[in-house]
Design an enzyme around this catalytic site. Structure first.
Site, short mmCIF file in Angstrom:
data_model
loop_
_atom_site.label_atom_id
_atom_site.label_comp_id
_atom_site.label_asym_id
_atom_site.label_seq_id
_atom_site.Cartn_x
_atom_site.Cartn_y
_atom_site.Cartn_z
N ASP A 109 0.87 -1.17 0.00
CA ASP A 109 0.00 0.00 0.00
C ASP A 109 0.91 1.23 0.00
OD1 ASP A 109 -2.13 1.71 -0.02
OD2 ASP A 109 -3.17 0.80 1.66
C1 NOJ Z 1 -3.87 4.08 0.08
C2 NOJ Z 1 -5.07 3.19 0.19
O1 NOJ Z 1 -5.05 2.49 1.42
C3 NOJ Z 1 -5.20 2.20 -0.95
O2 NOJ Z 1 -6.43 1.54 -0.82
C4 NOJ Z 1 -5.07 2.89 -2.27
O3 NOJ Z 1 -5.26 1.98 -3.31
C5 NOJ Z 1 -3.71 3.54 -2.33
N1 NOJ Z 1 -3.62 4.54 -1.29
C6 NOJ Z 1 -3.44 4.20 -3.68
O4 NOJ Z 1 -4.22 5.30 -3.86
#
Ligand code: NOJ
Length: 766
Positions: free
Chosen positions: A298
Site C-alpha cells: 500500500d
Molecule cells: C492508500 C489506500 O489504502 C489504498 O487503498 C489505495 O489503493 C492507495 N492509497 C493508492 O491510492
C-alpha cells in the site's frame, strides 16, 4: 571546419536514430518472436536480459504528478522520477490518467529505456471512473451479483479508455465497525456475501483482459478492516480463527476468480506489519493458495514499518518487505534505493527478486502490453465512450438496486404523483458533488444528479426547497470535514415554514460524500452537524417526514427510527443518485435492497455484527440478574440488522423443508421455502439462507449466511426457492488449522433478514 562539425553532429544523430530504431526493432523482436511460447517462457526470456537494477526497477511504483506532455521536469522529485523512468527503474505508475498523459509516459518507457518494458498504470477505480456508480457498500446492499459485475465492467471500460490498465479494487475487507470510514469501500460484515461480490467485481473488472478491462487488485491483505476502535491505520489484533474464518474468505474467492494482483495493508498482524508479513504473503497467499500474480504494497507501507517499530530504517524495511513477498513498492522508494545493494550484501536473495519480477512481467504479458504497450491509449475511444449513455443507464440501475427501505409506516411511500405540496429540506438535497461519495478521484465535482433535480422530473407536485443547515463547509480530499461541521442554525426558520406549508416533507440528511472513506473515522455516528436538531425541529412543524439518508456507513439514528414515518437508505449513489432516489420515492422502482452491515443503536455497541458468537452467557434465567452478556443501558440487538430491508409490497415465508435430515461425506441436502408476495405490487425479495453449527472444535457463530436467491414476484405470486447445503457450506477453519467439515448437528434458517427466519435442522455425519 564548420562543415565537419555539422557532419559529425549529423552522423551522431543518424547513428543515434538508427541505433534507437535498431533497439526498438530488437525489443519488438524480443517479444514477438516468443509469441508461440507459453507465457512463463516469454517472461523468462525477458528476465534473462535484465540487469539487477532493471529488475529492481520493475518492483518500483511511482505516483505521477507533473505535466507529462510538457517539457521534462528539471528539479525536485519529479525530475528524479522522470530520470528513473528513462533508465528503466520504474515498473508502474499510479494516478497518471488520460490517454495523452499515459501515452507520453509509456512512450518513454517503451522507446527510451534499454529494454523497453511497458509500464503499468494503476488508479483507484473504486466505484466508477467518470460515470460514478454507487459506493461499494451501497452496491453490496443490492445483493445483485449481475448488477455489481456490470457496474465493474462499466468502470473498467471507461477507465481503460482513459489509458489505465490496473485498478486498486475491489477492497474486500470484512468490516464490523462503522466508525471506520473505509467501510464505504467494501461489502460489509459478511464473509459469504463479501466473497460473492469479490468474485463479481473481479470478473467485471478483468473480463477477458481486452482493451475494455483492467487488472484487479484485491486489497487490503489482510486485516485492515479490523483496525482497533474503528480508527483508521490503527493496530489490528485478531485471532488466527478470525483471520481464517472471517477475513480471508473473500480474498481467497477473489484469488480463485483469477485476480491478477493483491495489495497488502497498513496494519500489523501478530505484531508484524502486513507489508513485512511472511505468513500472509508467502505462506498463505503464494503458498497455500498458489497465487501467481504479484503483491503491491500500500502507499508508503514499506516506509511505515519504521514508525511501526519493525524496521530501523528504509533499507531494513525494504529487506523485510521483499523477503516477506511484497513484490512492488508503492511510493516508499525503498526498493529503488536499497534492493540492489541488499542483494549484493546477500540479505535478499536474487531468486526473491526474480520471482517478484516474473510475477510483474507476467501481468504485463497477460494484459497484452508487450504486444501493444499503447493498447489502452486510443484517444478516439476515450472520447467516444467516456460518459456514454449506456454507462449512465447501467449505474442508474445499480443505484436503484442499492437503495434500502428502512421504514414505511402507513405506506407513506411511494408518494402520490399529483397535487401535493412537497417541502424538500437539507443541504444534501441540492448537492451535486456529495452523491459521488468518497474514492471517486477520476470524476468531476458537480456532476451528480441531485435529489432536487431528480424530484423535479416529476412535474405533478409542487416543490419547495429549504436548505435548513449545512452539513460541511470543507470539501477537499485532505481536510477532515467532520471537524468543521457548521453549527449555523439560521436556516431553520425557513425550513420550518416550508414544512408547515407542505403535505409531505422530504428531508435529505446524512454525511457529505467526503465524510466517509480513507482517514475519515468518526467516534460519533449520528447525523453530523446540526442535522439531528433540524430533523426534530422540522418534524414538530410537520410529522409527515420522509427521511432520505445519504451516507457512507451505518449511522446511529434511533430517534429517527422511532419517530420518522419513512426512511430510505440512499448511501452515496453516484452520478445518477437523484434520479434513482426520485424513482424510488415515487414508486417507479420498488426498492429491494438489504443491509450488508448492521446499523447500531449506539456507537457503544461497536463492533456489531450478526454473525457473532453465542458466549457462555448469552442470556439469564433470572430476570433481574446482571451477570450475562449484555449492556445495562441498551439491548444487544442492532437497530437494523444485517440482511434487513423492506419493500413497497410484503412477503410471506412458509413451508421450510429439507429433503432429508442428515447427509454424509460427498452428500448434500436441499432446503426449500415458499415465498409469497402478499402485497399489491410486484417486488423483489432477497431470500437468505443461514446455518448454525451447534458444537464444534472451535466455537462457531450463531448464524452464518450460506446462500441467497432473488425472488421477483407479482402480487399474489408464490415461488419455491431452493438451496443446496453440502460440505462446502459447513466447512470452516477448525482446531486442526485446516478447512474441513466436522460431524455434528446444525440449524438452518431461511428468511428475508438475518433476524427474521424460519428454522429447521440437520445432521452431518462424516
Ligand atoms: C492508500 C489506500 O489504502 C489504498 O487503498 C489505495 O489503493 C492507495 N492509497 C493508492 O491510492
Amino acid at each position: 571546419m564548420k562543415f565537419t562539425i555539422q557532419t559529425t553532429v549529423l552522423a551522431v544523430v543518424v547513428v543515434t536514430v538508427l541505433g534507437c530504431t535498431a533497439a526498438r526493432q530488437d525489443k519488438k523482436k524480443l517479444y514477438t518472436d516468443t509469441e508461440k511460447l507459453p507465457i512463463d517462457r516469454k517472461v523468462d526470456s525477458v528476465l534473462a536480459l535484465m540487469r539487477l537494477e532493471e529488475k529492481v526497477g520493475q518492483m518500483n511504483q511511482y505516483n505521477g504528478f507533473w505535466d507529462f506532455t510538457g517539457p521534462a521536469p528539471t528539479g525536485g522529485l519529479a525530475a528524479q522520477k522522470y530520470d528513473h523512468i528513462k533508465k528503466g527503474l520504474v515498473g508502474a505508475m499510479l494516478n497518471v490518467r488520460g490517454v495523452k498523459d499515459v501515452k507520453a509516459l509509456q512512450k518513454i518507457a517503451v522507446e527510451e529505456t534499454r529494454l523497453g518494458i511497458p509500464l503499468l498504470f494503476g488508479f483507484d477505480v473504486v466505484h466508477g471512473y467518470k460515470t460514478v456508480s454507487p459506493i461499494p457498500l451501497a452496491e453490496a446492499a443490492s445483493w445483485d451479483m449481475e448488477a455489481i459485475k456490470k457496474s465493474a465492467e462499466i468502470a473498467a471500460a471507461e477507465a481503460a479508455a482513459a489509458g489505465l490498465n490496473w485498478t486498486f479494487a475491489p477492497m474486500v475487507d470484512v468490516t464490523r465497525d462503522a466508525r471506520w470510514g473505509r467501510v464505504m469501500e467494501g461489502s460489509g460484515e459478511d464473509p459469504y456475501l463479501g466473497s460473492q461480490i469479490a468474485i463479481a467485481r473481479v470478473k467485471g473488472f478483468q473480463g477477458n483482459l481486452t482493451e475494455f478491462n483492467l487488472a484487479a487488485c484485491i486489497k487490503h491483505f489482510a486485516g485492515y478492516g479490523f483496525s482497533e476502535s474503528g480508527r483508521d491505520y490503527n493496530t489490528v489484533d485478531i485471532s488466527n480463527n478470525t483471520l481464517h474464518n472471517i477475513i480471508l474468505p473473500p480474498f481467497k474467492a477473489a484469488e480463485e476468480a483469477g485476480a491478477l494482483t493483491f495489495m497488502n495493508s497498513f496494519n500489523e498482524l501478530e505484531g508484524i506489519p502486513a507489508t513485512g508479513n511472511h505468513y500472509l504473503q508467502r505462506d498463505i497467499l503464494k503458498g497455500e493458495w498458489n497465487f501467481k500474480g504479484f503483491v503491491v504494497s500500500d502507499w508508503g507501507s514499506l516506509a511505515e514499518m519504521i514508525p511501526h517499530g519493525y524496521a530501523k530504517d528504509l533499507k531494513e524495511a525494504a529487506m523485510h518487505a521483499a523477503n516477506a513477498g511484497s513484490d512492488m513498492d508503492m511510493e516508499s522508494y525503498g526498493y529503488v534505493q536499497h534492493l540492489a545493494e541488499l542483494v549484493k550484501e546477500g540479505k535478499v536473495k536474487e531468486e526473491v527478486i526474480d520471482d517478484a519480477v516474473r510475477r510483474i512481467l507476467k501481468v504485463k504479458f497477460l494484459l497484452g502490453l508487450f504486444d501493444n504497450p499503447y493498447k489502452y491509449c486510443d484517444e478516439a475511444r476515450e472520447k467516444a465512450i467516456t460518459g456514454k449513455k449506456e454507462f449512465h443507464d447501467g449505474v442508474l440501475d445499480m443505484a436503484k438496486k442499492s437503495i434500502v427501505l428502512l421504514k414505511n409506516e402507513n405506506n407513506i411511500l411511494p408518494l402520490a404523483k399529483q397535487g401535493k405540496k412537497i417541502a424538500v429540506i437539507g443541504a444534501l438535497a441540492n448537492d451535486k458533488t456529495s452523491p459521488l461519495g468518497s474514492w471517486r478521484i477520476g470524476a468531476d465535482d458537480n456532476t451528480a444528479v441531485s435529489v432536487m433535480e431528480g424530484l423535479k422530473q416529476y412535474k405533478g407536485n409542487e416543490l419547495v426547497y429549504a436548505k435548513g443547515a449545512d452539513v460541511t463547509v470543507g470539501k477537499t480530499v485532505f481536510v477532515s470535514e467532520t471537524k468543521i461541521n457548521t453549527t449555523d442554525k439560521s436556516g431553520f426558520n425557513e425550513a420550518v415554514k416550508a414544512a408547515e406549508n407542505a403535505d409531505i416533507v422530504i428531508m435529505v440528511l446524512g454525511e457529505h460524500g467526503l465524510q466517509s472513506g480513507e482517514g475519515r473515522s468518526r467516534s460519533e455516528l449520528g447525523l453530523p452537524g446540526v442535522q439531528q436538531e433540524l430533523l426534530e425541529t422540522v418534524y414538530k412543524a410537520n410529522p409527515n417526514v420522509v427521511l432520505v439518508l445519504t451516507n457512507g456507513r451505518p449511522l446511529v439514528i434511533p430517534w429517527a427510527a422511532k419517530n420518522i414515518p419513512a426512511i430510505i437508505e440512499a448511501w452515496h449513489l453516484g452520478i445518477q443518485s437523484g434520479n434513482a432516489i426520485a424513482q424510488v420515492l415515487y414508486g417507479d422502482y420498488n426498492p429491494g435492497g438489504k443491509l450488508p452491515m448492521s446499523f447500531p443503536r449506539t456507537v457503544g455497541q461497536l463492533p456489531l455484527y450478526y454473525n457473532h458468537k453465542n458466549t457462555g452467557r448469552p442470556e439469564s434465567n433470572e430476570p433481574e440478574s446482571v451477570f450475562w452478556s449484555h449492556y445495562t443501558d441498551v439491548e444487544n440487538t442492532p437497530l437494523y440488522p444485517f440482511g434487513y430491508g423492506l419493500s413497497y409490497t410484503t412477503f410471506q415465508y412458509s413451508n421450510l423443508k429439507l429433503n432429508k435430515n442428515s447427509f454424509g461425506k460427498g452428500g448434500s441436502i436441499t432446503v426449500s421455502v415458499d415465498v409469497k408476495n402478499t402485497g399489491k405490487i410486484s417486488g423483489r425479495e432477497v431470500v437468505q439462507l443461514y446455518i448454525r453449527d451447534l458444537t464444534a472444535s472451535v466455537t462457531r457463530p450463531v448464524k452464518e449466511l450460506k446462500g441467497f436467491e432473488v425472488a421477483e414476484l407479482k402480487p399474489g405470486e408464490t415461488e419455491t426457492i431452493s438451496f443446496t447445503i453440502n460440505e462446502k457450506s459447513i466447512e470452516f477453519y477448525t482446531a486442526n488449522n485446516i478447512w474441513e467439515a466436522e460431524a455434528g448437528e446444525f440449524k438452518v434458517f431461511v428468511g428475508g433478514s438475518s433476524d427474521k427466519t424460519l428454522e429447521s435442522g440437520f445432521n452431518y455425519t462424516k
